[in-house]
Scaffold this motif. Structure first.
Motif, mmCIF file in Angstrom:
data_model
loop_
_atom_site.group_PDB
_atom_site.id
_atom_site.type_symbol
_atom_site.label_atom_id
_atom_site.label_comp_id
_atom_site.label_asym_id
_atom_site.label_seq_id
_atom_site.Cartn_x
_atom_site.Cartn_y
_atom_site.Cartn_z
ATOM 1 N N TYR A 182 -69.532 -59.770 -49.628
ATOM 2 C CA TYR A 182 -68.086 -59.925 -49.573
ATOM 3 C C TYR A 182 -67.639 -61.161 -50.337
ATOM 4 O O TYR A 182 -68.236 -62.231 -50.230
ATOM 5 C CB TYR A 182 -67.610 -60.082 -48.130
ATOM 6 N N PHE A 183 -66.545 -60.996 -51.068
ATOM 7 C CA PHE A 183 -65.916 -62.109 -51.778
ATOM 8 C C PHE A 183 -64.569 -62.408 -51.134
ATOM 9 O O PHE A 183 -63.610 -61.674 -51.308
ATOM 10 C CB PHE A 183 -65.716 -61.763 -53.256
ATOM 11 N N ASN A 184 -64.491 -63.450 -50.333
ATOM 12 C CA ASN A 184 -63.231 -63.995 -49.791
ATOM 13 C C ASN A 184 -62.269 -62.909 -49.308
ATOM 14 O O ASN A 184 -61.203 -62.692 -49.879
ATOM 15 C CB ASN A 184 -62.559 -64.874 -50.836
ATOM 16 N N VAL A 185 -62.665 -62.251 -48.247
ATOM 17 C CA VAL A 185 -61.867 -61.173 -47.671
ATOM 18 C C VAL A 185 -60.659 -61.764 -46.928
ATOM 19 O O VAL A 185 -60.763 -62.797 -46.270
ATOM 20 C CB VAL A 185 -62.712 -60.335 -46.702
ATOM 21 N N PHE A 186 -59.520 -61.082 -47.028
ATOM 22 C CA PHE A 186 -58.330 -61.506 -46.296
ATOM 23 C C PHE A 186 -57.564 -60.278 -45.831
ATOM 24 O O PHE A 186 -57.754 -59.173 -46.340
ATOM 25 C CB PHE A 186 -57.428 -62.412 -47.154
ATOM 26 N N GLY A 187 -56.682 -60.488 -44.850
ATOM 27 C CA GLY A 187 -55.849 -59.394 -44.382
ATOM 28 C C GLY A 187 -55.583 -59.474 -42.893
ATOM 29 O O GLY A 187 -55.862 -60.492 -42.249
ATOM 30 N N ARG A 188 -55.005 -58.401 -42.354
ATOM 31 C CA ARG A 188 -54.582 -58.362 -40.953
ATOM 32 C C ARG A 188 -55.730 -58.715 -40.002
ATOM 33 O O ARG A 188 -56.861 -58.312 -40.203
ATOM 34 C CB ARG A 188 -54.020 -56.983 -40.600
ATOM 35 N N PHE A 225 -60.341 -63.121 -54.298
ATOM 36 C CA PHE A 225 -59.815 -62.718 -52.996
ATOM 37 C C PHE A 225 -59.751 -61.196 -52.899
ATOM 38 O O PHE A 225 -59.303 -60.513 -53.818
ATOM 39 C CB PHE A 225 -58.433 -63.330 -52.769
ATOM 40 N N THR A 226 -60.217 -60.674 -51.751
ATOM 41 C CA THR A 226 -60.444 -59.246 -51.582
ATOM 42 C C THR A 226 -59.743 -58.747 -50.330
ATOM 43 O O THR A 226 -60.065 -59.190 -49.224
ATOM 44 C CB THR A 226 -61.960 -58.978 -51.458
ATOM 45 N N TYR A 227 -58.810 -57.833 -50.480
ATOM 46 C CA TYR A 227 -58.050 -57.344 -49.331
ATOM 47 C C TYR A 227 -58.918 -56.468 -48.436
ATOM 48 O O TYR A 227 -59.802 -55.738 -48.909
ATOM 49 C CB TYR A 227 -56.814 -56.574 -49.795
ATOM 50 N N LYS A 315 -48.952 -59.287 -49.917
ATOM 51 C CA LYS A 315 -47.666 -58.889 -49.333
ATOM 52 C C LYS A 315 -47.868 -58.181 -48.000
ATOM 53 O O LYS A 315 -47.125 -58.413 -47.039
ATOM 54 C CB LYS A 315 -46.894 -58.002 -50.322
ATOM 55 N N GLU A 316 -48.876 -57.321 -47.933
ATOM 56 C CA GLU A 316 -49.190 -56.638 -46.676
ATOM 57 C C GLU A 316 -49.650 -57.640 -45.624
ATOM 58 O O GLU A 316 -49.278 -57.557 -44.448
ATOM 59 C CB GLU A 316 -50.284 -55.590 -46.911
ATOM 60 N N ALA A 317 -50.475 -58.595 -46.051
ATOM 61 C CA ALA A 317 -51.000 -59.592 -45.117
ATOM 62 C C ALA A 317 -49.874 -60.456 -44.556
ATOM 63 O O ALA A 317 -49.788 -60.690 -43.345
ATOM 64 C CB ALA A 317 -52.048 -60.458 -45.813
ATOM 65 N N ILE A 318 -49.006 -60.919 -45.425
ATOM 66 C CA ILE A 318 -47.880 -61.751 -44.974
ATOM 67 C C ILE A 318 -47.015 -60.982 -43.990
ATOM 68 O O ILE A 318 -46.602 -61.519 -42.952
ATOM 69 C CB ILE A 318 -47.050 -62.232 -46.181
ATOM 70 N N ASP A 319 -46.764 -59.725 -44.295
ATOM 71 C CA ASP A 319 -45.939 -58.905 -43.403
ATOM 72 C C ASP A 319 -46.568 -58.824 -42.010
ATOM 73 O O ASP A 319 -45.876 -58.914 -40.990
ATOM 74 C CB ASP A 319 -45.784 -57.497 -44.000
ATOM 75 N N TRP A 320 -47.906 -58.678 -41.963
ATOM 76 C CA TRP A 320 -48.588 -58.586 -40.669
ATOM 77 C C TRP A 320 -48.477 -59.905 -39.902
ATOM 78 O O TRP A 320 -48.185 -59.909 -38.694
ATOM 79 C CB TRP A 320 -50.061 -58.226 -40.875
ATOM 80 N N TYR A 321 -48.699 -61.025 -40.598
ATOM 81 C CA TYR A 321 -48.650 -62.322 -39.907
ATOM 82 C C TYR A 321 -47.234 -62.671 -39.429
ATOM 83 O O TYR A 321 -47.060 -63.217 -38.345
ATOM 84 C CB TYR A 321 -49.189 -63.424 -40.821
#
Length: 325
Positions: A182-188, A225-227, A315-321
């Protein structure tokens, strides 16, 4: 092909270790949504009960509170299981520098317990979380499988050892193992709290609270960064991989490159917090300067085809946070 179109045998049972964590809970959710049975194993040392509370009413979901460092727990949790997605581990390079013994115990011994339990229970395939940190001091970009350097932290070393054990289990015991770097995973559901929180959720939370985040170093370091949706796809497609690739590892990323200073500016703009400026601190011990993945192997072998680039994912991540913090 979307991972939602992947089909497994009817009544397939999946064990997700670390299933109450960030990546693990997203895997549980995806598999349950596909109609299969999920058994989640987590000791809740890092994972959160709230991440999996939404599955409690699902008849196909089972939660086991247990520690992968205990072999009997791994053996029982994998009994009657078809596939294992092994995500349980302790992350964070700087924390591993402070706690090398714990990292060895969890990330190496725990993973070996899972591999051995999988062998004893005749699991069809084991997909496990590796890390881009295995590239260590190898400076060539993009990072390509087969050109690994010397590890720069205990965490990186644990992931290198996991990969070597996976290869041994494939070669000696015919256990189908596939490592995902994994390379720097981000998200909900990625945890924004704590001293070792990942940079994106940490920055988002601080900005939402009108506080200035700290950027370690000069901010000119870059990451691929990887969603999270791309990572879910990779795990499920790896479960369908040809057995001739058992024992191998694959880069899982989008294949892009973002600089921390740019990341900060993007987050500040999207959150309408451009008046808040970051604080710059010292470099973190054990961190690599630049990271960018060559994902051609995963594309060719696994059929991995990520369609969530950084702009779409953030954008999806920000919306979730915004909705959940």
């Amino acid at each position: 092909m979307s991972y939602r179109d992947i089909e497994f045998e009817n009544d397939s049972v999946f064990l997700v270790t670390g299933g109450a964590g960030f990546i693990g809970s997203n895997l549980c959710e995806a598999i349950l949504n596909m109609g299969y049975k999920v058994r989640c194993l987590d000791d809740l040392s890092i994972g959160k009960q709230e991440n999996v509370d939404l599955f409690i009413e699902n008849k196909n979901y089972e939660f086991i509170k247990g520690d992968i460092r205990d072999y009997d727990t791994c053996l029982k949790a994998s009994d009657g299981v078809d596939y294992i997605l092994h995500q349980a581990a302790w992350g964070s390079v700087p924390r591993s520098v402070e706690m090398p013994l714990k990292y060895n115990d969890i990330n190496i011994k725990g993973t070996l317990n899972i591999f051995e339990a999988a062998r004893q229970n005749n699991i069809k395939k084991v997909v496990y979380a590796s890390s881009s940190s295995v590239y260590g001091d190898e400076e060539t970009l993009p990072k390509k499988e087969g050109k690994e350097g010397y590890p720069l932290s205990p965490y990186a070393l644990t992931k290198q050892v996991d990969e070597k054990y996976a290869k041994i289990y494939a070669d000696l015991y015919n256990l189908d193992t596939y490592g995902l770097r994994y390379f720097n995973v981000f998200g909900r559901r990625q945890d924004p709290d704590g001293a070792y929180a990942a940079v994106i959720p940490k920055f988002i939370k601080l900005l939402l609270n009108n506080e200035s985040p700290t950027i370690n170093g000069d901010g000119k370091q870059s990451r691929d960064f990887t969603y999270i949706e791309n990572v879910v796809e990779a795990n499920l497609k790896a479960l369908k991989a040809d057995s001739k690739y058992a024992g191998e590892a694959f880069n899982i990323a989008y294949g892009g490159r973002e600089y921390l200073n740019d990341i900060y500016d993007i987050l500040a703009e999207l959150l309408d917090k451009e008046d808040i400026r970051p604080i710059y601190g010292p470099d973190r011990v054990g961190d690599i300067k630049h990271s960018n993945a060559d994902i051609s192997k995963a594309k060719g072998v696994l059929g991995y085809d990520p369609d969530w680039d950084f702009d779409k994912g953030i954008k999806e991540a920000i919306d979730w946070y915004v909705k959940n913090l």
